[in-house]
Design a protein around this motif. Structure first.
Motif, PDB file in Angstrom:
ATOM      1  N   GLY A  55       4.204   4.572  -2.545  1.00  0.00           N
ATOM      2  CA  GLY A  55       4.586   3.167  -2.841  1.00  0.00           C
ATOM      3  C   GLY A  55       6.133   3.281  -1.761  1.00  0.00           C
ATOM      4  N   HIS A  56       6.473   1.918  -1.693  1.00  0.00           N
ATOM      5  CA  HIS A  56       7.612   1.715  -0.972  1.00  0.00           C
ATOM      6  C   HIS A  56       8.525   1.215  -1.939  1.00  0.00           C
ATOM      7  CE1 HIS A  56       7.330  -2.921  -0.455  1.00  0.00           C
ATOM      8  NE2 HIS A  56       6.057  -2.580  -0.640  1.00  0.00           N
TER       9      HIS A  56
ATOM     10  N   ASP B  48       6.337  -6.252  -5.945  1.00  0.00           N
ATOM     11  CA  ASP B  48       6.390  -5.671  -4.726  1.00  0.00           C
ATOM     12  C   ASP B  48       7.625  -4.837  -4.144  1.00  0.00           C
ATOM     13  OD1 ASP B  48       5.269  -5.329  -2.060  1.00  0.00           O
ATOM     14  OD2 ASP B  48       5.894  -7.115  -1.514  1.00  0.00           O
ATOM     15  N   MET B  49       7.459  -3.528  -4.567  1.00  0.00           N
ATOM     16  CA  MET B  49       6.298  -2.830  -5.295  1.00  0.00           C
ATOM     17  C   MET B  49       6.771  -1.418  -6.129  1.00  0.00           C
ATOM     18  SD  MET B  49       4.222  -0.355  -2.889  1.00  0.00           S
ATOM     19  CE  MET B  49       3.482   0.530  -4.152  1.00  0.00           C
TER      20      MET B  49
ATOM     21  N   GLU C 124       8.808  -0.577   4.646  1.00  0.00           N
ATOM     22  CA  GLU C 124       7.363  -1.044   4.563  1.00  0.00           C
ATOM     23  C   GLU C 124       7.410  -2.468   4.836  1.00  0.00           C
ATOM     24  OE1 GLU C 124       3.947  -3.124   3.368  1.00  0.00           O
ATOM     25  OE2 GLU C 124       5.796  -3.340   2.554  1.00  0.00           O
ATOM     26  N   GLU C 125       8.471  -3.099   4.236  1.00  0.00           N
ATOM     27  CA  GLU C 125       8.421  -4.597   4.719  1.00  0.00           C
ATOM     28  C   GLU C 125       8.766  -4.809   6.085  1.00  0.00           C
ATOM     29  OE1 GLU C 125       7.742  -6.573   2.551  1.00  0.00           O
ATOM     30  OE2 GLU C 125       7.921  -5.707   0.264  1.00  0.00           O
TER      31      GLU C 125
ATOM     32  N   GLU D  79       0.155  -0.993  -3.991  1.00  0.00           N
ATOM     33  CA  GLU D  79       0.457  -2.380  -3.936  1.00  0.00           C
ATOM     34  C   GLU D  79      -0.116  -3.296  -4.721  1.00  0.00           C
ATOM     35  OE1 GLU D  79       2.618  -3.841  -1.655  1.00  0.00           O
ATOM     36  OE2 GLU D  79       2.763  -2.633   0.106  1.00  0.00           O
TER      37      GLU D  79
ATOM     38  N   HIS E 254      -2.209  -5.742  -6.370  1.00  0.00           N
ATOM     39  CA  HIS E 254      -3.586  -6.137  -5.897  1.00  0.00           C
ATOM     40  C   HIS E 254      -4.100  -6.695  -7.114  1.00  0.00           C
ATOM     41  CE1 HIS E 254      -3.342  -3.987  -1.810  1.00  0.00           C
ATOM     42  NE2 HIS E 254      -2.418  -4.939  -1.979  1.00  0.00           N
TER      43      HIS E 254
ATOM     44  N   ASN F 190      -7.229  -4.498   5.716  1.00  0.00           N
ATOM     45  CA  ASN F 190      -6.362  -5.298   5.953  1.00  0.00           C
ATOM     46  C   ASN F 190      -6.254  -5.929   7.567  1.00  0.00           C
ATOM     47  OD1 ASN F 190      -4.476  -2.539   6.227  1.00  0.00           O
ATOM     48  ND2 ASN F 190      -3.975  -4.026   7.727  1.00  0.00           N
TER      49      ASN F 190
ATOM     50  N   LEU G  67      -0.557  -3.485   5.644  1.00  0.00           N
ATOM     51  CA  LEU G  67      -0.586  -2.424   4.508  1.00  0.00           C
ATOM     52  C   LEU G  67      -0.298  -1.040   5.477  1.00  0.00           C
ATOM     53  CD1 LEU G  67      -3.495  -3.416   2.328  1.00  0.00           C
ATOM     54  CD2 LEU G  67      -1.000  -3.825   1.766  1.00  0.00           C
TER      55      LEU G  67
ATOM     56  N   CYS H 273      -6.249   1.058  -1.658  1.00  0.00           N
ATOM     57  CA  CYS H 273      -5.019   0.688  -2.457  1.00  0.00           C
ATOM     58  C   CYS H 273      -5.358  -0.228  -3.621  1.00  0.00           C
ATOM     59  CB  CYS H 273      -4.172  -0.555  -1.634  1.00  0.00           C
ATOM     60  SG  CYS H 273      -3.725   0.055   0.231  1.00  0.00           S
TER      61      CYS H 273
ATOM     62  N   GLY I 193      -3.277  -1.830  -7.477  1.00  0.00           N
ATOM     63  CA  GLY I 193      -1.913  -1.972  -8.042  1.00  0.00           C
ATOM     64  C   GLY I 193      -1.947  -3.287  -8.977  1.00  0.00           C
TER      65      GLY I 193
END
Length: 424
Positions: free
Chosen positions: A102-103, A136-137, A170-171, A195, A197, A205, A371, A385, A387
């Motif tokens: 995870g970020h 997020d997230m 990640e962003e 993420e 979802h 993706n 992603l 993924c 979430g």
């Protein structure tokens, strides 16, 4: 897959930990961690992993190693003082292993004055936890931690190695985060990313490319503006051509998983426009920064040609632009689409867990965005993924539904045991 008795023990353990989960998520949301400033939040994660008895390593990205990889995205933000956090629970080397990722980085809260509450409050109201990064997230990141904590609490230690991975960047593209960790050798047989979802299982993706369009005008004083050529006006036909391209591709390009997951398969977005620096001066140049996404089966080369031809054709209708053609420059995100075989045993293990927790059929979906799971194939890893459910992601008053965070922890915990097995 696990027995009914194992599932019940696992789910009971997650439910018992719910108050801790909510408090921990609140505390993490209250630590601002906008891209480039993740260190304090990562120190918080480091302590969580240590308290769980994991072998914890703080790993700063190796710029030289990451730069050599074709997935590298240069964000111009230095990596120093921005560690990734990896907590490892050793296991049987013969059993399947898993990275649960995870970020911790989030996007800006601006315009902050439009938020109805403090964007870093972690306020809980009506079963929702509010704040930037809540969906997020950071919720997925905390669900990962409590999934492993619940399994250990229930006496269900995974047989294979499990790595919790809290990443930066990640962003901004993920090069300094997930990619840097994988390049440094922190891998496993499978990669699970939580993420937001909505409890579906994401197995694809879009490719995402960023580009700039530079346009020239002719500067002039406002008192003699008839002698100038306003670059803002010259943007208009290019903008309209890209808007028309967006509408056309949205109508004609279909990828069912993206339609299901994002409501549309691809987009062309004009994200910024910069021109001029003084009210009484005709601006002599302008630049638009844009994004185009594309689906499996399309290539970066095709997409670049499509954009460049669209801009050139629009310019050909304007005498000034014929003599001063716009320049297209590709920068930052330059990624290709990713898709995972849904029949792979790991994906089926995750889908089985999601169905068990949801108590209903769960969809395979794709996302018309980038992603970090896209890095997995380069390292021989399967990825998927799932979430929690939230809203206003990257927007005003972001929030996550707490029931879905608890359910995500259950899905992750059960998928982990389905894949890694349970130690004797």
């Amino acid at each position: 897959m696990q027995s009914a008795e194992v599932k019940q023990r696992l789910f009971n353990a997650v439910d018992e930990l719910r108050p801790q989960l909510v408090q921990t998520l609140q505390e993490l949301v209250r630590i601002p961690s906008v891209v480039g400033d993740e260190a304090r939040a990562q120190q918080y994660i480091q302590k969580l992993y240590q308290d769980l008895g994991l072998t914890v390593e703080m790993v700063e990205p190796d710029m030289e190693a990451v730069r050599q990889h074709p997935g590298f995205i240069d964000t111009k933000v230095p990596y120093e003082g921005r560690p990734n956090v990896i907590g490892t629970l050793p296991g049987d080397e013969a059993a399947p292993s898993l990275v649960i990722n995870g970020h911790v980085d989030v996007v800006s809260v601006e315009p902050r004055n439009l938020w109805p509450r403090d964007p870093w409050s972690g306020e809980v109201e009506g079963g929702r936890l509010h704040g930037r990064g809540s969906a997020d997230m950071k919720s997925g990141l905390i669900a990962n931690y409590f999934a492993l904590k619940a399994a250990l609490k229930a006496g269900l230690r995974p047989k294979g190695m499990v790595r919790l991975m809290s990443v930066i960047d990640e962003e901004a593209g993920g090069a300094g985060g997930t990619l840097a960790c994988l390049l440094a050798g922190y891998r496993a047989d499978a990669l699970l990313i939580t993420e937001p979802h909505g409890m579906n299982v994401t197995i694809a993706n879009a490719g995402v490319n960023h580009f700039r369009v530079y346009l020239k005008g002719r500067s002039a004083h406002g008192g003699t503006s008839h002698l100038g050529v306003n670059a803002i006006g010259k943007v208009l036909p290019i903008y309209q051509a890209l808007a028309d391209l967006d509408e056309k591709r949205g109508r004609e390009v279909k990828y069912p998983l993206f339609e299901k997951g994002s409501g549309r398969s691809c987009h062309v977005t004009v994200g910024t426009l910069h021109a001029g620096d003084w009210p009484s001066t005709v601006p002599g140049d302008a630049v638009m920064e844009c994004r185009i996404s594309f689906v499996p089966g399309e290539t970066r080369e095709e997409i670049r040609a499509l954009v460049e031809n669209t801009v050139a054709q629009a310019a050909s209708t304007d005498p000034w632009l014929q003599e001063h053609p716009p320049k297209v420059e590709w920068f930052a995100w330059q990624t290709s689409p990713w898709q995972q075989d849904p029949e792979h045993h790991f994906v089926q293990a995750l889908m089985s867990a999601a169905v068990d927790v949801a108590g209903r059929p769960v969809d395979f979906i794709g996302r018309a965005s980038g992603l970090d799971s896209r890095f997995a194939p380069d390292f021989g890893m399967v990825a998927a993924c799932t979430g929690p459910k939230g809203a206003n992601i990257h927007g005003i008053d972001e929030y996550v539904e707490l029931d879905s965070v608890v359910d995500t922890a259950k899905v992750v915990a059960l998928a982990m045991l389905n894949w890694c097995g349970v130690a004797d």
